[in-house]
Design a protein around this motif. Sequence first.
Motif, PDB file in Angstrom:
ATOM      1  N   GLU A   5       0.350   3.994   2.663  1.00 25.15           N
ATOM      2  CA  GLU A   5      -0.714   4.991   2.691  1.00 25.15           C
ATOM      3  C   GLU A   5      -2.009   4.444   3.277  1.00 25.15           C
ATOM      4  OE1 GLU A   5      -1.426   7.105  -0.847  1.00 25.15           O
ATOM      5  OE2 GLU A   5       0.603   7.909  -0.968  1.00 25.15           O
ATOM      6  N   VAL A   6      -1.925   3.251   3.905  1.00 25.92           N
ATOM      7  CA  VAL A   6      -3.143   2.643   4.429  1.00 25.92           C
ATOM      8  C   VAL A   6      -3.068   2.543   5.948  1.00 25.92           C
ATOM      9  CG1 VAL A   6      -4.433   0.453   4.525  1.00 25.92           C
ATOM     10  CG2 VAL A   6      -3.710   1.371   2.331  1.00 25.92           C
ATOM     11  N   ASP A   7      -4.169   2.827   6.637  1.00 24.15           N
ATOM     12  CA  ASP A   7      -4.202   2.800   8.097  1.00 24.15           C
ATOM     13  C   ASP A   7      -4.717   1.457   8.601  1.00 24.15           C
ATOM     14  OD1 ASP A   7      -3.452   5.509   8.335  1.00 24.15           O
ATOM     15  OD2 ASP A   7      -5.531   6.116   7.922  1.00 24.15           O
ATOM     16  N   THR A   8      -5.769   0.942   7.940  1.00 26.02           N
ATOM     17  CA  THR A   8      -6.411  -0.278   8.437  1.00 26.02           C
ATOM     18  C   THR A   8      -6.577  -1.280   7.288  1.00 26.02           C
ATOM     19  OG1 THR A   8      -8.605   0.532   7.913  1.00 26.02           O
ATOM     20  CG2 THR A   8      -7.788   0.957  10.137  1.00 26.02           C
ATOM     21  N   VAL A   9      -6.675  -2.466   7.746  1.00 31.29           N
ATOM     22  CA  VAL A   9      -7.121  -3.496   6.815  1.00 31.29           C
ATOM     23  C   VAL A   9      -8.264  -4.231   7.485  1.00 31.29           C
ATOM     24  CG1 VAL A   9      -4.952  -3.820   5.608  1.00 31.29           C
ATOM     25  CG2 VAL A   9      -5.396  -5.095   7.706  1.00 31.29           C
ATOM     26  N   ALA A  10      -9.141  -4.810   6.682  1.00 32.30           N
ATOM     27  CA  ALA A  10     -10.316  -5.477   7.266  1.00 32.30           C
ATOM     28  C   ALA A  10     -10.220  -6.991   7.074  1.00 32.30           C
ATOM     29  CB  ALA A  10     -11.580  -4.967   6.577  1.00 32.30           C
ATOM     30  N   ALA A  33     -12.023  -3.942  11.258  1.00 32.67           N
ATOM     31  CA  ALA A  33     -10.835  -3.196  10.820  1.00 32.67           C
ATOM     32  C   ALA A  33      -9.670  -3.470  11.780  1.00 32.67           C
ATOM     33  CB  ALA A  33     -11.144  -1.722  10.792  1.00 32.67           C
ATOM     34  N   THR A  73       0.823  -1.242   0.000  1.00 27.31           N
ATOM     35  CA  THR A  73       0.000   0.000   0.000  1.00 27.31           C
ATOM     36  C   THR A  73       0.838   1.265   0.000  1.00 27.31           C
ATOM     37  OG1 THR A  73      -0.116  -0.044   2.387  1.00 27.31           O
ATOM     38  CG2 THR A  73      -1.906  -1.107   1.185  1.00 27.31           C
ATOM     39  N   ARG A 126     -12.334 -10.869   7.176  1.00 27.67           N
ATOM     40  CA  ARG A 126     -13.499 -11.292   6.422  1.00 27.67           C
ATOM     41  C   ARG A 126     -14.799 -10.807   7.032  1.00 27.67           C
ATOM     42  NH1 ARG A 126     -10.424 -15.773   6.473  1.00 27.67           N
ATOM     43  NH2 ARG A 126      -9.567 -16.459   4.479  1.00 27.67           N
ATOM     44  N   ASP A 127     -14.747 -10.553   8.368  1.00 30.00           N
ATOM     45  CA  ASP A 127     -15.968 -10.083   9.032  1.00 30.00           C
ATOM     46  C   ASP A 127     -16.114  -8.567   8.959  1.00 30.00           C
ATOM     47  OD1 ASP A 127     -16.501 -12.678   9.722  1.00 30.00           O
ATOM     48  OD2 ASP A 127     -15.340 -12.484  11.603  1.00 30.00           O
ATOM     49  N   GLY A 128     -15.185  -7.928   8.302  1.00 28.56           N
ATOM     50  CA  GLY A 128     -15.275  -6.463   8.177  1.00 28.56           C
ATOM     51  C   GLY A 128     -14.652  -5.734   9.355  1.00 28.56           C
ATOM     52  N   LEU A 164      -6.095  -2.014  12.825  1.00 28.83           N
ATOM     53  CA  LEU A 164      -5.215  -0.835  12.697  1.00 28.83           C
ATOM     54  C   LEU A 164      -3.789  -1.325  12.551  1.00 28.83           C
ATOM     55  CD1 LEU A 164      -5.543   2.245  12.764  1.00 28.83           C
ATOM     56  CD2 LEU A 164      -5.104   2.160  15.228  1.00 28.83           C
ATOM     57  N   ALA A 213       0.313   2.914  12.107  1.00 24.78           N
ATOM     58  CA  ALA A 213      -0.799   3.852  12.372  1.00 24.78           C
ATOM     59  C   ALA A 213      -1.079   3.931  13.872  1.00 24.78           C
ATOM     60  CB  ALA A 213      -2.054   3.428  11.622  1.00 24.78           C
TER      61      ALA A 213
END
Lengths: 824, 96
Positions: A37-42, A48, A34, A44-46, A50, A54
């Motif tokens: 430039e990315v703070d979170t990733v999710a 997030a 990324t 499979r259950d959505g 951190l 970050a």
Amino acid sequence: MNPEQAPPPVNGNEQIAALIATLHETEQRLEELTGGEVDTVADRDGRAFLLWHAQEHLRHSEAVKQVAILNALPAHIALLNTQGLIISVNESWRRFGCANVSQRPGYEIGLNYLEICDSARGDGASEAHQVAEGIRSVLNGEAKRFSIEYPCHGLGDQRWFLFTVTPLPDDHPMGAIVMNLDVTAERQAEERLRASESRFRQMADNIQDVFFLQNLDSSQMYYVSPSYEQIWGRTCESLYANSASWAESIHPDDLNDAVTKCEAGRNTGFDYQCRILRPNREIRWIHVRGFPILDDAGNPYRTAGVASDITQSKQVLDELHESERRFRATFEQVAAGMGHTTLEGRWVRVNQRLCEIVGYTREELLARTFQDITHPDDLDLDLVAMRQLLANEIHTLAREKRYLRKDGAVVWVDLTVSTMRAPSGEPEYFIAVVQDITGRKELEQELLHAQRMEGVGQLAGGIAHDFNNLLTVIGGRGHLALAKLGPDDPLRRDLDLIQKTVDRAAALTRQLLAFSRKQILQPRVIDPNDLVRNLTDLLERVIGEDIELVFQPAADLGRVRVDPGQLEQVIVNLAVNARDAMADGGRLTIETSNVALDAGYIGRDVGMTPGPHVMLAVSDNGVGMDAATRARIFEPFFTTKGLGKGTGLGLSTVHGIVNQSGGHIQVHSEPGVGTVFKIFFPRTDAAPEAEPPRDTTLPRGTETILLVEDEAEVRRLAREVLERLGYTLLEAKTATDAVLIAGRHVGLIDLLLTDVVMPRMGGGALAEAVTAARPETKILFMSGYTDDAIVRHGVLEAGVQLLEKPFTPEALSLKVRTVLDRKR
Amino acid sequence: MSRRVIFKFRLYVAGAAHNSAQAAANLTALCRAHLPGRHEIEIVDVFREPKRALADGILMTPTLVKLAPSPGRRIVGTLSQTRPVLQALGLDTLPA
């Protein structure tokens, strides 16, 4: 950690390490993919997740910011746990070192703040206990918040703190945040504000004047002090509600002036006085002053003003003005001259009357001293009096003195001077009251003159009585002697001379009697023009050839009742004086005219009555007279002629004759120009009377005459003259004898010839006594002068016959015959 | 293309995380510069609304979703490189 999972096995550490390594690798790989430039990733259950960098960033930045914020706060902040232990403090708390009951030095992390407060003693102990109570109530959940403000007596100064306790923001209190904020500045500002407010209130509420502030743009009253209610009788609220009520309260007559001045003084301030009408219709005088208040740009936006009730002082001032006005009016309108002079004598205030009296304008007078206008002869007395006034030896000076008018004339005044002194007694100025007494002085002079004339007259009359008797004898005997002498007798010349001298002596005696108004007048109605015409020849001889005689008779001239002989005497005397005034020749003018004298013209002249008069003016163009001479010309024995040239009786004779004849004489003269005498006689409408005829031969008679004369020689002379002419004489030395003789005598007594003035019983009384017994007896008086027995005011009464002494035998015989022949 | 077309964006962020805050700031600046008066931005916090992120298939934050006009686009990252972003959004041909 999930508590349901079994604890990891001993070698679980290695598995955990492996997982963590995987976690790190995964994260690192995500970062790479990324680009960071990315703070979170999710998952499979959505959910997030951190990422680590970050999280790190967030954690780092929050902590730094919160610490910085906390440390930057001026408040001293500490975090307490539920037991009251200090868990954390900010920088301010740490640094604060005030000897403070609730926060002493060393109150650091780990100490129990509640215990410290509970154990406080001495100053501030009660506040510390309150603080402890407040903290407990918050920790217990009883209160959401507790705060208290308390003073802190520091070293040398007093400080104020606001102490606040708030619970940690959680459902169940986990502790509390305590905060101390130094509010000294706010408290001091409040104190200052309160003090300032209090000062202002004390002034505004207690000063009797009204203070006000008014906005310029809206004219809205911004503030008005409570005195407004006392002065205006209206409430302050009503003024706030309606600013126009200020103007509405102003008296209509004063409103324009007030508005004009307010507008004009918008930028510079204003000052006006006006009347206001209170609701009870009472009027008050107000003095208003306004001052502009400027904004930062220097433009006025508000007016500060003071309004004072000046009703009382205005009344005082008005009364003062009125008093001043009254005084000024009195000063100016009083009939007397009034003035103030400095102690040196300079006039500083003078009224119009004073200016009139001394003949100067106000400006001229104010530039002079009283010394300047005082007659030199009166100055010394003035200066002496001035010293006495200043020394307080006398309080008032009252005297008669003379001023010299601007035209040089002397004015007599009655002067009163007093000293105006300051309360300290120091003299400040002189107050002079001046009365013009010139008129009175003139009257006094006239009276004095009249008295002198009277005195001289008495003397002259007394002398004339005896003198006339002597002259009668001398003259009579001379006549008789002459009759006995032959025409060529050498003695005749001597006797003639004696006779002439007797005539002159008789004339002199008559003059003496004339000016003393004691002579006997025998007036009749005449035309003055005829009299002057008949006199012309004589006058021309008197004045000589160098002087031209001009007669200007008035047509239709009125007639007068005078003794023509006396009037001739007057004219001749005036002509003689005119001649003497024209030594080098000139013109003598005699003029007659009808004049009507009114009361105003007559003025102060004594003995004149208004009405139609005949004027006879005798004027010359000779040397004239100055005022001093003019004032004295009628005095007997006053003469300007050389010794032996004049008797000093000419004009006094004139004066006497004119006055005795009911006339009046005026003189106008100017040195170098000439002199005019004006004689006024009351006009009469009666017809002129002819002169009694004269007979030259001595008439004779046979009648019986009772002769009464106390002077033996006169008696003998009369007896001899009358006996020679055929009369029968009865003779008496006194009136008493005469009465006896008249009583004894049988037969007629045709005539009583008697002296008037005799000892004990006069001729008048005798005549009455004789006629009472013998009504047929006629009376002839003989006298040198008269008294009231036979004449009134020197004029012979009708029916009374008089023979003037000295008399000649001719005059005696003519008069006796005339009286005897009269019908009764 | 009519000038009156409204661009609708939805930006998925992770609370106040650094990159998310950058992306929100860059998007706002970009819209003001290139789409004044014709854009709508909806910001969705994945911590607060995880279900919407799941529904939209969002795997990472920040992610910008261009909803209108079509074609739709998804851009992940801070949106710091303006030109490629404009190209991706089809804004590079717009008059300046």
